[in-house]
Design an enzyme around this catalytic site. Structure first.
Site, PDB file in Angstrom:
ATOM      1  N   LYS B 101       0.926   6.470   8.202  1.00 48.99           N
ATOM      2  CA  LYS B 101       0.735   7.780   7.317  1.00 48.99           C
ATOM      3  C   LYS B 101      -1.070   8.274   7.004  1.00 48.99           C
ATOM      4  O   LYS B 101      -1.194   7.171   5.886  1.00 48.99           O
ATOM      5  CB  LYS B 101       1.473   8.176   6.023  1.00 48.99           C
ATOM      6  CG  LYS B 101       1.545   9.966   5.376  1.00 48.99           C
ATOM      7  CD  LYS B 101       2.260   9.878   4.298  1.00 48.99           C
ATOM      8  CE  LYS B 101       1.545  11.173   3.411  1.00 48.99           C
ATOM      9  NZ  LYS B 101       2.377  10.743   2.169  1.00 48.99           N
ATOM     10  N   GLY B 162       3.093  15.464  -6.431  1.00 47.03           N
ATOM     11  CA  GLY B 162       3.432  15.647  -7.648  1.00 47.03           C
ATOM     12  C   GLY B 162       3.353  16.931  -7.798  1.00 47.03           C
ATOM     13  O   GLY B 162       4.112  17.073  -9.203  1.00 47.03           O
ATOM     14  N   ALA B 188       4.896  16.496   0.888  1.00 48.65           N
ATOM     15  CA  ALA B 188       4.446  17.342  -0.730  1.00 48.65           C
ATOM     16  C   ALA B 188       4.401  18.564  -0.806  1.00 48.65           C
ATOM     17  O   ALA B 188       4.627  19.216  -0.355  1.00 48.65           O
ATOM     18  CB  ALA B 188       3.060  16.142  -0.824  1.00 48.65           C
ATOM     19  N   GLY B 189       5.196  18.056  -2.959  1.00 54.49           N
ATOM     20  CA  GLY B 189       4.973  19.291  -3.208  1.00 54.49           C
ATOM     21  C   GLY B 189       6.527  20.163  -3.502  1.00 54.49           C
ATOM     22  O   GLY B 189       6.878  21.349  -4.842  1.00 54.49           O
ATOM     23  N   ASN B 210       8.477  11.885  -2.826  1.00 51.68           N
ATOM     24  CA  ASN B 210       8.256  11.217  -3.564  1.00 51.68           C
ATOM     25  C   ASN B 210       8.767  11.155  -5.224  1.00 51.68           C
ATOM     26  O   ASN B 210       9.717  10.484  -6.362  1.00 51.68           O
ATOM     27  CB  ASN B 210       7.089   9.836  -4.069  1.00 51.68           C
ATOM     28  CG  ASN B 210       7.407   8.526  -4.484  1.00 51.68           C
ATOM     29  OD1 ASN B 210       5.804   7.487  -3.898  1.00 51.68           O
ATOM     30  ND2 ASN B 210       7.412   8.378  -5.315  1.00 51.68           N
ATOM     31  N   THR B 211       7.881  11.928  -5.624  1.00 55.17           N
ATOM     32  CA  THR B 211       7.543  12.272  -7.146  1.00 55.17           C
ATOM     33  C   THR B 211       8.975  13.401  -7.434  1.00 55.17           C
ATOM     34  O   THR B 211       9.530  13.228  -8.721  1.00 55.17           O
ATOM     35  CB  THR B 211       6.100  13.270  -7.135  1.00 55.17           C
ATOM     36  OG1 THR B 211       5.462  12.732  -7.043  1.00 55.17           O
ATOM     37  CG2 THR B 211       6.397  13.146  -8.839  1.00 55.17           C
TER      38      THR B 211
END
Lengths: 82, 258
Positions: B101, B162, B188-189, B210-211
């Protein structure tokens, strides 16, 4: 009597025995050779060469592995960096 | 879940359309439980110096079995083409696969991709045989360029890493999905389950986060919520939603009324 030389491992100075290989270093550090990458003076080594590559005075060794990460990740490979 | 609804990228077949990162968890036990609850079979990892001073610390891969999961190394934290290429090569040397990635970040505050650097790094790595999955902006032109140079999938962001803002530019993502003929992984986001469902309803092939999971008050519960959100969104996309109309259409027949 084996001569002591100075090398750098992951940015830290370290005494080392002249003629010792990358495989010896990993073994001394109790690091399993699977799933780590070793860079010697910016050259990425093939795992099968670890036993043949002897370290010389002033060599810079980087030992890297996988840690928890999504996107932006900082820190050391101990999984507790964030 | 539908076992036949597989996602294939450059010969790699994936069961789950939810991909998860492994950062920011309290400990490896929580990481493992959250991944299991998410049902993800792709997990991202970062490449960093091994801790040589304290060898008692455990290793992430003792908890996440590379035989069970596709380990997707990233080049997180790289702000130059040189660094990203170096980390990708190290990841491959550490011996998981040719998958990477690719992240080339442009700025610490937004962590937005440096798309010019991204294309340059992708070209180098593709030439070296890597399977490059690029983390990119929600820019259809850049997405197309990445595909043209040989990326087998693109990973446009929903919002800054995040941030939990959700999909900030659904129209751009839709344009990317229409114009690019490779799998799109929204990366993301994402903040909560509805964001993930929405991404899938728009036609994303997968969502990576992830976050949103690791940072939730109850990460394992959120991981499960995300599993169902991605699945529901995928089913709704395949089912084909009704068009939006301004006025009502009765669901009950008029015929037979008194």
């Amino acid at each position: 009597m084996v001569n002591e030389i100075q090398i750098q491992v992951n940015g830290e100075p370290r005494g080392w025995r002249d003629g010792g290989t990358v495989a010896d270093l990993l073994s001394d550090l109790a690091i399993a050779t699977e799933r780590v990458a070793v860079e010697l003076n910016l050259e990425i080594l093939d795992r099968k060469d670890f036993g043949q590559r002897s370290l010389c005075e002033g060599d810079r060794v980087e030992i890297l592995g996988f840690i928890g990460g999504g996107c932006e990740t900082k820190g050391e490979s101990d999984g507790r960096e964030r | 879940m539908d076992a036949n609804d597989r996602l294939t990228i450059a010969g790699h077949e994936f069961r789950s359309r939810l991909w998860v990162g492994t950062g920011k968890y309290k400990d490896f036990a929580e990481t493992k439980k959250a991944i299991e609850a998410s049902g993800a079979d792709v997990v991202t990892v970062a490449v960093r110096r091994v801790n040589i001073t304290d060898r008692s610390k455990e290793n992430l891969l003792d908890y996440i079995d590379p035989k069970k999961y596709t380990i997707l190394p990233n080049t997180a934290g790289c702000y130059t083409v040189e660094d990203a290429v170096r980390y990708a090569r190290l990841a491959r040397a550490a011996g998981i696969s040719d998958l990477v990635k690719l992240e080339v970040l442009g700025d610490e505050r937004t962590l937005f991709p440096d798309t010019a650097g991204l294309i340059e790094a992708a070209k180098i790595l593709i030439k070296e045989g890597f399977i490059v999955l690029p983390y990119t902006n929600d820019d259809p032109i850049v997405a197309k360029k990445l595909v043209d140079i040989g990326c087998p999938a693109v990973m446009p962001l929903a919002a800054p890493i995040g941030s939990g803002l959700g999909i900030r530019n659904p129209y751009n993502l839709k344009i990317i999905m229409e114009t690019v003929k490779v799998p799109i992984i929204v990366d993301a986001g994402v903040g909560t389950a509805s964001d993930a469902a929405l991404a899938m309803e728009y036609g994303a092939d997968a969502v990576l986060m992830n976050t949103a999971i690791a940072g939730a008050q109850h990460p394992i519960a959120m991981a499960e919520a995300m599993k169902y959100a991605v699945y529901a969104g995928r089913l709704a996309y395949k089912a084909g939603r009704i068009p939006r109309k301004l006025y009502a259409t009765a669901s009950s027949p008029i015929e037979g009324m008194l």
